[in-house]
Every structure is written in C-alpha cells, then in structure tokens.
Design an enzyme around this catalytic site. Structure first.
Site, PDB file in Angstrom:
ATOM      1  N   HIS A   1       4.076   1.319   2.139  1.00 53.16           N
ATOM      2  CA  HIS A   1       5.274   0.653   1.586  1.00 53.16           C
ATOM      3  C   HIS A   1       5.896   1.497   0.473  1.00 53.16           C
ATOM      4  O   HIS A   1       7.125   1.617   0.374  1.00 53.16           O
ATOM      5  CB  HIS A   1       4.910  -0.713   0.990  1.00 53.16           C
TER       6      HIS A   1
ATOM      7  N   HIS B   1       0.855  -1.185   0.000  1.00 52.54           N
ATOM      8  CA  HIS B   1       0.000   0.000   0.000  1.00 52.54           C
ATOM      9  C   HIS B   1       0.892   1.237   0.000  1.00 52.54           C
ATOM     10  O   HIS B   1       2.134   1.124  -0.046  1.00 52.54           O
ATOM     11  CB  HIS B   1      -0.968  -0.033   1.184  1.00 52.54           C
ATOM     12  N   GLU B   2       0.261   2.390   0.086  1.00 56.01           N
ATOM     13  CA  GLU B   2       0.989   3.654   0.010  1.00 56.01           C
ATOM     14  C   GLU B   2       2.079   3.769   1.081  1.00 56.01           C
ATOM     15  O   GLU B   2       3.103   4.418   0.865  1.00 56.01           O
ATOM     16  CB  GLU B   2      -0.020   4.803   0.126  1.00 56.01           C
TER      17      GLU B   2
ATOM     18  N   VAL C   1       2.068   6.446   7.218  1.00 55.98           N
ATOM     19  CA  VAL C   1       1.198   6.996   6.171  1.00 55.98           C
ATOM     20  C   VAL C   1      -0.244   6.636   6.544  1.00 55.98           C
ATOM     21  O   VAL C   1      -0.532   5.484   6.888  1.00 55.98           O
ATOM     22  CB  VAL C   1       1.569   6.420   4.789  1.00 55.98           C
TER      23      VAL C   1
ATOM     24  N   SER D   1      -2.399  -0.279   6.488  1.00 54.19           N
ATOM     25  CA  SER D   1      -1.941  -1.609   6.880  1.00 54.19           C
ATOM     26  C   SER D   1      -2.564  -2.628   5.949  1.00 54.19           C
ATOM     27  O   SER D   1      -3.717  -2.473   5.528  1.00 54.19           O
ATOM     28  CB  SER D   1      -2.385  -1.917   8.319  1.00 54.19           C
ATOM     29  N   SER D   2      -1.799  -3.669   5.648  1.00 56.59           N
ATOM     30  CA  SER D   2      -2.366  -4.746   4.831  1.00 56.59           C
ATOM     31  C   SER D   2      -3.588  -5.350   5.517  1.00 56.59           C
ATOM     32  O   SER D   2      -4.511  -5.820   4.866  1.00 56.59           O
ATOM     33  CB  SER D   2      -1.324  -5.848   4.601  1.00 56.59           C
ATOM     34  N   ARG D   3      -3.586  -5.340   6.844  1.00 56.65           N
ATOM     35  CA  ARG D   3      -4.692  -5.973   7.567  1.00 56.65           C
ATOM     36  C   ARG D   3      -5.980  -5.152   7.488  1.00 56.65           C
ATOM     37  O   ARG D   3      -7.049  -5.663   7.818  1.00 56.65           O
ATOM     38  CB  ARG D   3      -4.283  -6.260   9.008  1.00 56.65           C
TER      39      ARG D   3
ATOM     40  N   GLN E   1       7.296 -15.603  11.987  1.00 53.75           N
ATOM     41  CA  GLN E   1       6.896 -14.491  12.835  1.00 53.75           C
ATOM     42  C   GLN E   1       5.387 -14.497  13.115  1.00 53.75           C
ATOM     43  O   GLN E   1       4.880 -13.597  13.773  1.00 53.75           O
ATOM     44  CB  GLN E   1       7.342 -13.147  12.236  1.00 53.75           C
TER      45      GLN E   1
END
Lengths: 281, 281
Positions: free
Chosen positions: B37, B34-35, B177, B186-188, B61
């Site tokens: 990264h 996403h933005e 961001v 967040s990817s989540r 992890q």
C-alpha cells in the site's frame, strides 16, 4: 452556441467554464425537441452559468421491437430551437463515439423501482438509461441535471443511482409540459394520426377526473378501474394504470401523496402520463 | 495530514485543492497497510499534488462465509505509516457513512472478465468492488487512482468499468511488492501461522519456475499442471492455476504476453498471486 460531436471536443468546450468554476447545467435528450425539452433548458438557464444539452438516441435503452431505427432525428431543427432558448453547448455524439469499438462489459441496474410500470414491458430499458446517463454525467460533469417528470419512473431511477453511487450533482425534476388540450408533450406524439391525436388527451382527462374522485372520497381501486375503462372505451389498449407513492412504493389507498400512472397504446404508439395527487393530512 | 470520516468533511478538506486545480491522487485501501500500500502512496506522491488514501473495509465485497468480521482494522498504525509516506488526507468512513440508512438499489456489474478466476469462488465480489470504488471515485473525484497488480483481476475490472462509464480519471497499476522470500505482500498474510508462512513463498517460486519453463519451450498446459502439483505437494489446497492474456482473455499456448494466476489456501487463509510473462515475438 457550440455543437460538439466528440467527447474530446465537449471537454475542450467546457474547459474554460470549468477553469472559471462556473456552474454547469445539463439536459440530456434524445432530440426531436418540443416545448417540454425547451422548458428544461429554460429552467437550467435560470440557475446555471453554462447549459449543455445532449442529443443522443441511445440504442441500449430500446428493446428489440421498439422504435430505435424510426425514432425521429431532427438535429438542424433542434439546434435552432436550442439557440433560441440560450443553450450554450450541444453535445451530439455518434453511437460509435458514445460506446467505442471495444465491447462494453459494464452494466448498471437499479432493482425494485424498475420492476414494474414501464420496467415490466421494457426489460433492460432502465439499465440502458442508467448506463447512458452515467456516461453523459461523467463526460459533462454538471452541477445540476434536469429531467422531466413526464418520465417519472426514469426520474426516480436516476435520483436513486445518483444517490447510491454518490454522483456529485443535483438532479432537478421539472413538471410536465402539456398541450392546450392536456396531452403531455412527447416526441412520440408525432407518430399519432389526426384522429388518434384527438383521442390522446383522454389520458390526461381521465387522470384529472381520477384525482378529483380521490379527493371526493372514491376508493383508489375504483378510481384506477375507472381510468382503465375510460381509456379502453376511447380506443386505447391499456398497458397499465397504477398508483404509487411519490417514491414509487406500492400503495393500496389514498392515505398520502400519490402519483397516478398510465401507459396505453393508440395503434402502435405507446403513450405515458402521470399525475401527482396531494393528500391533505 | 488530515483524517476525515464523513463525505462532507472529505469534500471540505479537498475544496482548497480543487479550487486551486491541483492534481489529486487516490489510493483506495481496506487498511491494515503494508509496504505494498505504501508503495501505491509513494507512486501517487510522485505525480500528484494531493494524495487521498481511503481506509474502508467494504462489507458488500465479502461473501457470507468470508472474513469481513475478522478482517484486521488497524487505523492508528495505518495513520502513522501514511503520515510517514506523505499522505495528505485519510478518508476513513463508517459503513453507515458510505451506504447511508436507506436501502441501496443500484448495482454495477462487469461481465466476462469476472466470470472466472476469483469471480468463480466469490460470486458478487467484483460487483461489490465496482460499487464501492465508483462511490469513492465520486467522493474524491481524483485525477489518478492507484491500484496494486497483486489483485490483477480487480485492476482489470476497474479499468473496464472506468472506460465503459467514462469515469474522468486515469487508473494506474503498480507492480506487486514482495517479501524478501518472494511472498506477495497481503493483509491476509497476517493470518498465517509461522509454519504456513514458511510454506507460503512456494507460490511465487512455482510461478517463477513456470515462467522460466515457458521461456524454455515447455507447453503451457504442462507448466500449469506443474504449478498445481508443486503447491499441492507443499500443503496448499489449490483453488485455481490459470493463464490469461494481459486483458484476461483465455489463452491456450504461450503465443503472446500472458499472466499466470494462482489462488490457493493454506489452512483457512486464501492467498493469490500472479506473474506476467513476456513473449519475445
């Protein structure tokens, strides 16, 4: 030959070699150098353009009742020997330089292969080795790093974490250098009295006899018992007598190449040795 | 832009840059970019000649009940986004490529600063991060590595082991961001339902209100209680609301710069956020 005592100085001394993409060899030591260490340096010189030897008595690999304080520090003599074998850079940092003033929170541990042999009597020892060797690798960034097979378990631990962490270098193990009477060279041999020094080669003699007995068909358990009996009779307090595969896995019979391991004390001095025994399939 | 899936391929792709002593920047990710990264990549491009982005969903992890299997894998879309921001090399290895077929015996652990916040609910999580990031550092050997401040504790852990182990690179933290409504990217966030997505920005709103209240003299404990009450009222199950110094030490009052931390669940989705609050001495 240059001697550097700071990380920054080391980096500056290595900069020309790095810029010219020369091959860097590294020999980590705790000083008090003997022919075993010098052999590592000679091996490094054979395949590397520049050889760095570190001299650092690493506090975090000594247990509370071990010989950190009394471990011999002989930098002048070491420097002279290293100059003679063509070492290019000595890195001899202080404890403060290595570990800084802020607390270290990071630990590196290797499981399974540290659980017994020297790991049993020296809890935390191999963590301390892994941390300091990783730090030194990151400072020197060598292409090759040289370790003696005398500390066979240490060499296996280093190979393991280098592989597991993808540290970009090749680890080279160098065979044990022995005195004429067979005693494996070690800085700790200097602790022995004249009488103890006479007895000490019994370790290698018993290992050689064991290898021969194995080749002649004696069972592994009998052979290990014989080593223990021989050493005890000679006046040692045996810590362990063990056999492992070359990758330190347990082994019950002489069915493949193996390594015989001994750790035993003469008075207060703990000596270790090992012998690889080839199995002809 | 090249995409490499093997360690050897990565090394080959980086070889010309290394030979020319170009500056290498590295952005480790788990993909589903996403933005946030992309901002890391843009920051890397500003100061580095060559930028490597890794995409690897790291199994070690994730806890046993976490979202490793369902974590979104979107390599095609990620590649397109990375090409647009000028990434030079994507490194997208398989689990087999990263961890090999032999068992990994080495662990890296960071004590104290991993004991609470996300460390409390995710035992072993930061060990898994430390191991994979160290492995990636050793593969890429970058001059600079870029991490988002969204995972503030992770960034602190990485700074700590890089310093403790003398890993030869500079860690650069990049500010969070946020979406227009304040939700930290967040990817989540993709797991959220439309309704949950409406509620999610309450985290940032409560952090902003808390910062303002602190500046106006409200006590730290009252401010933390207020965040918790606001989130619970909005439908979150709060994992923690905490304040720490910028170096993650416990802090009882607003007596120096601090960071407010939140982790809270909306349904099955765990969101984290943090806000730095400056203290004017």
């Amino acid at each position: 030959m240059k001697t550097e005592t700071t990380i920054q100085g080391l980096a500056a001394s290595l900069q020309p070699a790095r810029a010219a993409r020369k091959t860097i060899g590294f020999v980590p030591t705790m000083g008090n150098l003997h022919e075993g260490h010098l052999t590592l340096v000679r091996e490094a010189k054979k395949i590397c353009d520049v050889v760095v030897v570190s001299i650092f008595v690493n506090p975090i690999q000594f247990g509370p009742n071990e010989d950190f304080d009394s471990y011999p520090r002989t930098l002048d003599q070491d420097s002279q020997l290293l100059a003679e074998v063509g070492c290019d850079i000595i890195f001899a940092p202080s404890v403060e330089q290595m570990y800084g003033s802020k607390p270290r929170l990071t630990n590196i541990s290797v499981s399974e292969i540290t659980a017994d042999l020297c790991g049993l009597q020296r809890p935390g020892h191999f963590d301390g080795v892994a941390v300091v060797v990783t730090k030194l690798f990151n400072m020197v960034q060598p292409n090759y790093a040289f370790f003696g097979e005398k500390d066979y378990q240490q060499l296996a631990v280093i190979r393991q974490f280098v592989r597991d962490l993808n540290i970009p270098l090749e680890v080279i193990g160098v065979p044990i250098v022995r005195a004429a009477d067979g005693l494996a060279l070690s800085s700790r041999n200097g602790y022995l009295s004249a009488e103890q020094r006479q007895i000490a080669p019994t370790i290698y003699q018993s290992l050689k006899a064991a290898a021969q007995a194995l080749q002649q068909g004696e069972t592994l358990s009998q052979v290990l018992a014989n080593i223990k009996a021989t050493l005890t009779a000679a006046g040692f307090v045996v810590d362990y007598v063990e056999a492992r595969t070359t990758e330190l896995q347990k082994i019950e019979a002489f069915s493949e190449d193996l390594v015989l391991f001994v750790a035993a004390k003469l008075g207060n001095t703990r000596l270790i040795d090992n012998l690889q025994v080839k199995h002809s399939a």
